[in-house]
Design a protein around this motif. Structure first.
Motif, PDB file in Angstrom:
ATOM      1  N   ARG A 187      14.595   3.750 -11.678  1.00 42.49           N
ATOM      2  CA  ARG A 187      13.308   3.210 -11.220  1.00 42.49           C
ATOM      3  C   ARG A 187      12.910   1.959 -11.989  1.00 42.49           C
ATOM      4  N   LEU A 188      13.116   1.948 -13.303  1.00 42.95           N
ATOM      5  CA  LEU A 188      12.692   0.825 -14.142  1.00 42.95           C
ATOM      6  C   LEU A 188      13.882  -0.109 -14.366  1.00 42.95           C
ATOM      7  N   ARG A 189      14.078  -1.040 -13.460  1.00 42.57           N
ATOM      8  CA  ARG A 189      15.244  -1.924 -13.516  1.00 42.57           C
ATOM      9  C   ARG A 189      14.848  -3.317 -13.983  1.00 42.57           C
ATOM     10  N   LYS A 191      11.734  -3.780  -1.664  1.00 39.33           N
ATOM     11  CA  LYS A 191      12.699  -3.221  -2.607  1.00 39.33           C
ATOM     12  C   LYS A 191      12.021  -2.224  -3.538  1.00 39.33           C
ATOM     13  N   LYS A 192      10.817  -2.543  -3.984  1.00 40.40           N
ATOM     14  CA  LYS A 192      10.087  -1.623  -4.857  1.00 40.40           C
ATOM     15  C   LYS A 192       9.801  -0.304  -4.149  1.00 40.40           C
ATOM     16  N   LEU A 193       9.434  -0.392  -2.866  1.00 42.87           N
ATOM     17  CA  LEU A 193       9.179   0.829  -2.098  1.00 42.87           C
ATOM     18  C   LEU A 193      10.445   1.660  -1.961  1.00 42.87           C
ATOM     19  N   GLU A 194      11.590   1.022  -1.726  1.00 40.93           N
ATOM     20  CA  GLU A 194      12.859   1.745  -1.604  1.00 40.93           C
ATOM     21  C   GLU A 194      13.211   2.452  -2.911  1.00 40.93           C
ATOM     22  N   LEU A 219       0.824  -1.206   0.000  1.00 37.57           N
ATOM     23  CA  LEU A 219       0.000   0.000   0.000  1.00 37.57           C
ATOM     24  C   LEU A 219       0.859   1.257   0.000  1.00 37.57           C
ATOM     25  N   GLN A 220       1.965   1.237   0.729  1.00 32.34           N
ATOM     26  CA  GLN A 220       2.858   2.388   0.757  1.00 32.34           C
ATOM     27  C   GLN A 220       3.525   2.596  -0.604  1.00 32.34           C
ATOM     28  N   HIS A 221       3.827   1.491  -1.300  1.00 30.72           N
ATOM     29  CA  HIS A 221       4.395   1.598  -2.640  1.00 30.72           C
ATOM     30  C   HIS A 221       3.389   2.247  -3.593  1.00 30.72           C
ATOM     31  N   ASP A 222       2.117   1.813  -3.523  1.00 31.21           N
ATOM     32  CA  ASP A 222       1.089   2.403  -4.383  1.00 31.21           C
ATOM     33  C   ASP A 222       0.872   3.881  -4.059  1.00 31.21           C
ATOM     34  N   ALA A 223       0.924   4.225  -2.766  1.00 31.87           N
ATOM     35  CA  ALA A 223       0.756   5.628  -2.371  1.00 31.87           C
ATOM     36  C   ALA A 223       1.916   6.478  -2.873  1.00 31.87           C
ATOM     37  N   ALA A 224       3.136   5.936  -2.847  1.00 27.12           N
ATOM     38  CA  ALA A 224       4.304   6.672  -3.341  1.00 27.12           C
ATOM     39  C   ALA A 224       4.210   6.910  -4.844  1.00 27.12           C
ATOM     40  N   ILE A 225       3.692   5.916  -5.580  1.00 24.73           N
ATOM     41  CA  ILE A 225       3.481   6.097  -7.021  1.00 24.73           C
ATOM     42  C   ILE A 225       2.486   7.220  -7.271  1.00 24.73           C
ATOM     43  N   LEU A 226       1.433   7.244  -6.464  1.00 24.40           N
ATOM     44  CA  LEU A 226       0.393   8.262  -6.616  1.00 24.40           C
ATOM     45  C   LEU A 226       0.945   9.654  -6.343  1.00 24.40           C
ATOM     46  N   ARG A 227       1.716   9.787  -5.263  1.00 22.48           N
ATOM     47  CA  ARG A 227       2.279  11.099  -4.915  1.00 22.48           C
ATOM     48  C   ARG A 227       3.277  11.584  -5.959  1.00 22.48           C
ATOM     49  N   GLY A 228       4.005  10.639  -6.548  1.00 17.38           N
ATOM     50  CA  GLY A 228       5.012  11.021  -7.530  1.00 17.38           C
ATOM     51  C   GLY A 228       4.474  11.247  -8.923  1.00 17.38           C
ATOM     52  N   GLY A 229       3.180  11.004  -9.147  1.00 16.60           N
ATOM     53  CA  GLY A 229       2.607  11.190 -10.474  1.00 16.60           C
ATOM     54  C   GLY A 229       3.160  10.203 -11.484  1.00 16.60           C
ATOM     55  N   LEU A 230       3.461   8.978 -11.037  1.00 16.09           N
ATOM     56  CA  LEU A 230       4.060   7.964 -11.913  1.00 16.09           C
ATOM     57  C   LEU A 230       2.976   7.104 -12.560  1.00 16.09           C
ATOM     58  N   ARG A 231       3.249   6.644 -13.759  1.00 17.99           N
ATOM     59  CA  ARG A 231       2.323   5.741 -14.434  1.00 17.99           C
ATOM     60  C   ARG A 231       2.439   4.322 -13.900  1.00 17.99           C
ATOM     61  N   ARG A 232       3.588   3.985 -13.370  1.00 26.37           N
ATOM     62  CA  ARG A 232       3.805   2.679 -12.762  1.00 26.37           C
ATOM     63  C   ARG A 232       5.001   2.773 -11.824  1.00 26.37           C
ATOM     64  N   VAL A 270      11.121   3.518  -5.354  1.00 25.96           N
ATOM     65  CA  VAL A 270      10.234   4.657  -5.606  1.00 25.96           C
ATOM     66  C   VAL A 270      10.547   5.808  -4.648  1.00 25.96           C
ATOM     67  N   ALA A 271      10.859   5.478  -3.381  1.00 21.60           N
ATOM     68  CA  ALA A 271      11.217   6.528  -2.416  1.00 21.60           C
ATOM     69  C   ALA A 271      12.513   7.227  -2.828  1.00 21.60           C
ATOM     70  N   HIS A 272      13.490   6.452  -3.304  1.00 20.86           N
ATOM     71  CA  HIS A 272      14.740   7.050  -3.780  1.00 20.86           C
ATOM     72  C   HIS A 272      14.496   7.923  -5.009  1.00 20.86           C
ATOM     73  N   HIS A 273      13.556   7.502  -5.854  1.00 25.61           N
ATOM     74  CA  HIS A 273      13.236   8.272  -7.052  1.00 25.61           C
ATOM     75  C   HIS A 273      12.719   9.662  -6.681  1.00 25.61           C
ATOM     76  N   GLN A 274      11.854   9.737  -5.664  1.00 28.72           N
ATOM     77  CA  GLN A 274      11.317  11.028  -5.244  1.00 28.72           C
ATOM     78  C   GLN A 274      12.395  11.903  -4.595  1.00 28.72           C
ATOM     79  N   LYS A 275      13.298  11.279  -3.822  1.00 28.81           N
ATOM     80  CA  LYS A 275      14.398  12.041  -3.224  1.00 28.81           C
ATOM     81  C   LYS A 275      15.347  12.559  -4.302  1.00 28.81           C
ATOM     82  N   ALA A 276      15.502  11.767  -5.384  1.00 30.64           N
ATOM     83  CA  ALA A 276      16.369  12.191  -6.473  1.00 30.64           C
ATOM     84  C   ALA A 276      15.832  13.453  -7.143  1.00 30.64           C
TER      85      ALA A 276
END
Length: 544
Positions: free
Chosen positions: A151-153, A91-94, A68-81, A96-102
């Motif tokens: 993000r897309l690895r 790992k997926k949550l880490e 759920l936190q991963h889905d919420a992070a995608i939503l906040r970041g305006g990501l398509r996936r 996406v979180a790193h992507h937003q910090k970047a």
């Protein structure tokens, strides 16, 4: 207030309920947190964000659920996936979180890489991008290139291919989250023994170079244009299951009269959701997967309203496939008036959106850039311009308040000052179809005081603005002003707050050698692409 027995009128009786008061039962109270979390996993992330306010137990369940936190992070970041599916949830949550910090520290954590233009590139380069895939138009087709994305690895993804062209090219768009690339061609055909122009929209999987597996049976959408028509320009936009194509053409060679159809269809079923025709099509974009925004210049409805520039809203779910005109008030849901201008030229708008998918309820940014001027032999002479930015959520609230079947036009004074950020900071070239919106950020390429290139980043995310205010950040802008006579007779003041950050580009030869006057940039969720439209130097990508 109680009534005594003596004060009661004849026939007055007091009804009392002898049944005990029953409180609403929480049927999830005895449910294990794991099972409750699986139920939340099946819901829309926007709805889950609301459910965490119900009680402490639900809040704890949502906050401790990694998926759920991963889905919420995608939503906040305006990501398509989000991150690749084969990775563990933590790992997926880490990632996406790193992507937003970047993005918050961009470009300190970004990498810079040159990409050379295709060998058969035209004189004026056209570049589109989605996620970590770029597409460049060439003389004979489209050349695809991918860059590294933190993000897309996914090692299983195929290398993009090249697609060849046979007929007159119109416009193109790409959605890397669906592996979809679409473009429009205009071909001469004979239909019912009469020569005419046919618009063909092709939908391909750009990674395989073949027709997309999810596209409807024919794989090509055909639309018969009016007879003896000469196409002037076109625009194609992909939004989830829908593709919108607008075409501007002259009715015949002996007349300067122009007619412009706008067609929206479901590329998976081939069903037409909107068939609109106007005397002159200017621009459009998607508000979400259900609503389309159409800019109409000199609009007047059936009620003989005065001519004005209006942003009309069309509902794709209820409109139907019948051909309609912009002036028919029964076809649009509502409209939003634009600020009046005192300029002596013609308004030429350009619309863009950062629509995040697949959730149509997620927030996004909408941009309307209006240039006023005249076209001549040497191009457009601009007299003035305004740049308008607003959140999609604010417009959806006003749409929801409209009564069905009773279209309403909101005056600029009703929505503009409170819901938009209107400036004259950036002048955009109308013929350059580049995207500068990603999530809730607007990224523009500008010159600093020394004439060097820098990125001008405006962040409209409410949570990040609130955090910056709490930390005493002076870069939070509460309002903006367009002075009188620079666009209209009166001053325009708007109050949509945003967080401003100026970023100097890395001192590398590829970027420092670019001419600031002729450099464009397009932005995706995974990087900033900077290029010279005339191809005099390589494309530079700052990727996260």
């Amino acid at each position: 207030m109680s009534t005594s027995r003596s004060q009661r009128p004849p026939g007055y009786t007091v009804l009392r309920s002898h049944a005990p008061t029953r409180r609403a039962q929480d049927h999830t109270a005895k449910m294990p947190p794991e099972l409750l979390g699986k139920i939340f996993d099946e819901l829309d992330p926007v709805f889950v964000a609301t459910l965490q306010r119900v009680c402490k137990r639900w809040l704890y369940t949502i906050k401790t659920n990694v998926i759920l936190q991963h889905d919420a992070a995608i939503l906040r970041g305006g990501l398509r996936r989000g991150a690749p599916e084969h990775l563990p949830a933590i790992k997926k949550l880490e990632i996406v979180a790193h992507h937003q910090k970047a993005w918050a520290t961009f470009p300190a954590c970004s990498l810079n890489k040159p990409f050379y233009h295709a060998k058969d590139s035209p004189r004026e380069v056209t570049v589109k991008a989605s996620e970590n895939v770029m597409v460049e138009m060439t003389e004979s087709g489209f050349q695809f290139t991918s860059f590294i994305s933190g993000r897309l690895r996914d090692p299983a993804r195929n290398t993009p291919s090249r697609i060849e062209l046979k007929d007159e090219y119109g416009s193109m768009d790409i959605d890397a989250s669906q592996d979809l690339f679409a473009w429009v061609e205009y071909v001469h055909r004979t239909v019912h023994n009469r020569a005419c122009h046919v618009m063909e929209v092709h939908m391909k999987d750009f990674r395989r170079g073949a027709h997309h597996n999810l596209a409807f049976t024919r794989g090509t959408f055909n639309y018969i244009m009016p007879l003896n028509s000469s196409v002037i320009s076109s625009k194609l936009v992909i939004a989830g299951d829908f593709i919108a194509v607008g075409s501007a053409f002259i009715e015949d060679r002996r007349s300067s009269r122009s007619l412009c159809p706008l067609t929206v269809f479901n590329w998976k079923t081939g069903h037409i959701a909107l068939d609109l025709c106007d005397a002159w099509l200017f621009d459009f974009c998607f508000l979400d997967e259900r609503h389309l925004l159409f800019y109409s210049r000199g609009f007047h409805n059936d009620n003989k309203a005065r001519n004005q520039d209006v942003l009309l809203v069309y509902d794709l779910k209820t409109h139907g496939s019948q051909r309609t005109s912009v002036s028919e008030s029964s076809t649009y849901v509502c409209g939003f008036s634009m600020p009046d201008t005192a300029m002596r030229g013609t308004n030429y708008p350009s619309l863009r959106t950062s629509l995040p998918l697949p959730s149509s309820l997620a927030n996004s940014l909408i941009n309307i850039h209006i240039s006023n001027g005249h076209y001549g032999p040497q191009g457009m002479k601009v007299f003035g311009y305004v740049d308008i930015l607003f959140r999609a959520s604010s417009m959806r609230r006003r749409i929801a308040a409209c009564v069905e079947g009773q279209p309403r036009i909101f005056r600029w004074e009703e929505w503009g000052p409170s819901d938009t950020q209107t400036t004259r900071i950036v002048s955009r070239e109308r013929h350059v179809n580049s995207n500068f919106l990603t999530g809730m950020r607007a990224v523009d390429l500008m010159k600093d005081k020394n004439g060097k290139l820098c990125l001008y980043i405006r962040d409209f995310d409410r949570s990040r603005i609130a955090l910056a205010k709490a930390q005493g950040d002076r870069n939070v802008m509460e309002s903006t002003t367009v002075e009188a006579r620079t666009w209209g007779h009166e001053r325009i003041t708007t109050h949509l707050p945003y967080l401003l950050r100026g970023v100097s580009l890395p001192r590398v030869p590829g970027l420092q050698d670019m001419d600031a006057r002729y450099t464009q940039c397009t932005v995706t969720e995974d990087g900033v692409i900077i290029y010279d439209p005339y191809g005099r130097c390589p494309i530079r990508v700052l990727y996260l």
